[in-house]
Design a protein around this motif. Structure first.
Motif, PDB file in Angstrom:
ATOM      1  N   GLU A   1      42.598 -22.680   1.062  1.00 30.60           N
ATOM      2  CA  GLU A   1      41.406 -23.230   1.711  1.00 30.60           C
ATOM      3  C   GLU A   1      40.335 -22.154   1.670  1.00 30.60           C
ATOM      4  N   GLN A   2      39.250 -22.412   0.954  1.00 30.85           N
ATOM      5  CA  GLN A   2      38.173 -21.432   0.864  1.00 30.85           C
ATOM      6  C   GLN A   2      36.926 -22.097   0.289  1.00 30.85           C
ATOM      7  N   PRO A   3      35.773 -21.468   0.453  1.00 32.81           N
ATOM      8  CA  PRO A   3      34.557 -22.026  -0.154  1.00 32.81           C
ATOM      9  C   PRO A   3      34.591 -21.881  -1.674  1.00 32.81           C
ATOM     10  N   CYS A   4      33.906 -22.782  -2.365  1.00 26.79           N
ATOM     11  CA  CYS A   4      33.800 -22.713  -3.831  1.00 26.79           C
ATOM     12  C   CYS A   4      32.575 -21.883  -4.182  1.00 26.79           C
ATOM     13  N   ASP A   5      32.582 -20.619  -3.767  1.00 29.50           N
ATOM     14  CA  ASP A   5      31.410 -19.768  -3.944  1.00 29.50           C
ATOM     15  C   ASP A   5      31.650 -18.595  -4.889  1.00 29.50           C
TER      16      ASP A   5
ATOM     17  N   VAL B   1      42.880 -16.010  -5.432  1.00 28.36           N
ATOM     18  CA  VAL B   1      42.295 -17.220  -5.992  1.00 28.36           C
ATOM     19  C   VAL B   1      40.774 -17.157  -5.848  1.00 28.36           C
ATOM     20  N   GLN B   2      40.109 -17.631  -6.888  1.00 32.27           N
ATOM     21  CA  GLN B   2      38.663 -17.794  -6.887  1.00 32.27           C
ATOM     22  C   GLN B   2      38.365 -19.263  -7.140  1.00 32.27           C
ATOM     23  N   CYS B   3      37.449 -19.848  -6.380  1.00 31.08           N
ATOM     24  CA  CYS B   3      37.063 -21.243  -6.578  1.00 31.08           C
ATOM     25  C   CYS B   3      35.592 -21.315  -6.959  1.00 31.08           C
ATOM     26  N   LEU B   4      35.302 -22.160  -7.950  1.00 34.24           N
ATOM     27  CA  LEU B   4      33.947 -22.321  -8.462  1.00 34.24           C
ATOM     28  C   LEU B   4      33.570 -23.794  -8.494  1.00 34.24           C
ATOM     29  N   SER B   5      32.301 -24.073  -8.165  1.00 32.33           N
ATOM     30  CA  SER B   5      31.793 -25.442  -8.220  1.00 32.33           C
ATOM     31  C   SER B   5      30.301 -25.395  -8.449  1.00 32.33           C
ATOM     32  N   GLU B   6      29.786 -26.449  -9.081  1.00 37.35           N
ATOM     33  CA  GLU B   6      28.339 -26.567  -9.255  1.00 37.35           C
ATOM     34  C   GLU B   6      27.690 -27.192  -8.030  1.00 37.35           C
ATOM     35  N   THR B   7      28.501 -27.735  -7.121  1.00 33.21           N
ATOM     36  CA  THR B   7      27.994 -28.360  -5.907  1.00 33.21           C
ATOM     37  C   THR B   7      27.859 -27.310  -4.810  1.00 33.21           C
ATOM     38  N   THR B   8      26.673 -27.189  -4.239  1.00 30.53           N
ATOM     39  CA  THR B   8      26.435 -26.222  -3.167  1.00 30.53           C
ATOM     40  C   THR B   8      27.219 -26.628  -1.919  1.00 30.53           C
ATOM     41  N   GLY B   9      27.894 -25.653  -1.321  1.00 32.91           N
ATOM     42  CA  GLY B   9      28.646 -25.893  -0.092  1.00 32.91           C
ATOM     43  C   GLY B   9      30.004 -26.557  -0.295  1.00 32.91           C
TER      44      GLY B   9
END
Length: 147
Positions: free
Chosen positions: A49-53, A118-126
């Motif tokens: 569980e973490q932000p996709c930042d 783990v690193q999470c990435l997304s194009e969606t802010t937040g």
């Protein structure tokens, strides 16, 4: 055979067959007796569980083991974020998995695992990243002459 003839026919460092070597052969070391070891097997699972930042979050590491264990890691991606998983393996930081799709799982087996993050990435802010990992490790706990 005289000494001059010996020098002409035989290489002093690596004597061919039929020519005596100038160094005596090394003695054969005694065989090493097998050690009695207890192999420990652990399964460690947890939620991701973490932000996709793009930040890296550590989820597991070894503390106090005499040597890094071998292990099999499964990572499940329950979100729309891309998960990059890296680990310290035998002292080197390496990317070991990329789990790109929602509801996708990937696994890897390695020797000498010391840490997982783990690193999470997304194009969606937040956006938030969620998933699960399970790591099964094996390592010797007691080794030596046990009677």
């Amino acid at each position: 055979m005289n000494y001059r003839q010996f020098l002409q026919e035989c290489d002093l460092e690596l004597a061919p067959s039929g020519c005596p070597g100038i160094f005596p052969p090394k003695p054969t070391p005694p065989p090493i007796p097998p050690a009695n070891c207890t192999i420990v097997k652990n399964e460690v699972c947890g939620n991701i569980e973490q932000p996709c930042d793009g930040s890296w979050v550590e989820y597991w590491s070894t503390i106090g083991l005499p040597e890094a264990p071998s292990g099999s890691l499964i990572v499940y991606n329950g979100s729309g974020c891309t998960m990059n998983v890296r680990a310290v393996i035998n002292g080197q930081l390496l990317t070991i998995l990329n789990v790109t799709e929602r509801n996708q799982s990937k696994s890897v087996t390695v020797d000498g695992i010391e840490m997982i993050e783990v690193q999470c990435l997304s194009e969606t802010t937040g956006a938030r990243c969620s998933g699960r990992f399970c790591l099964t490790i094996q390592y010797p706990k007691i080794c030596g002459d046990v009677e």
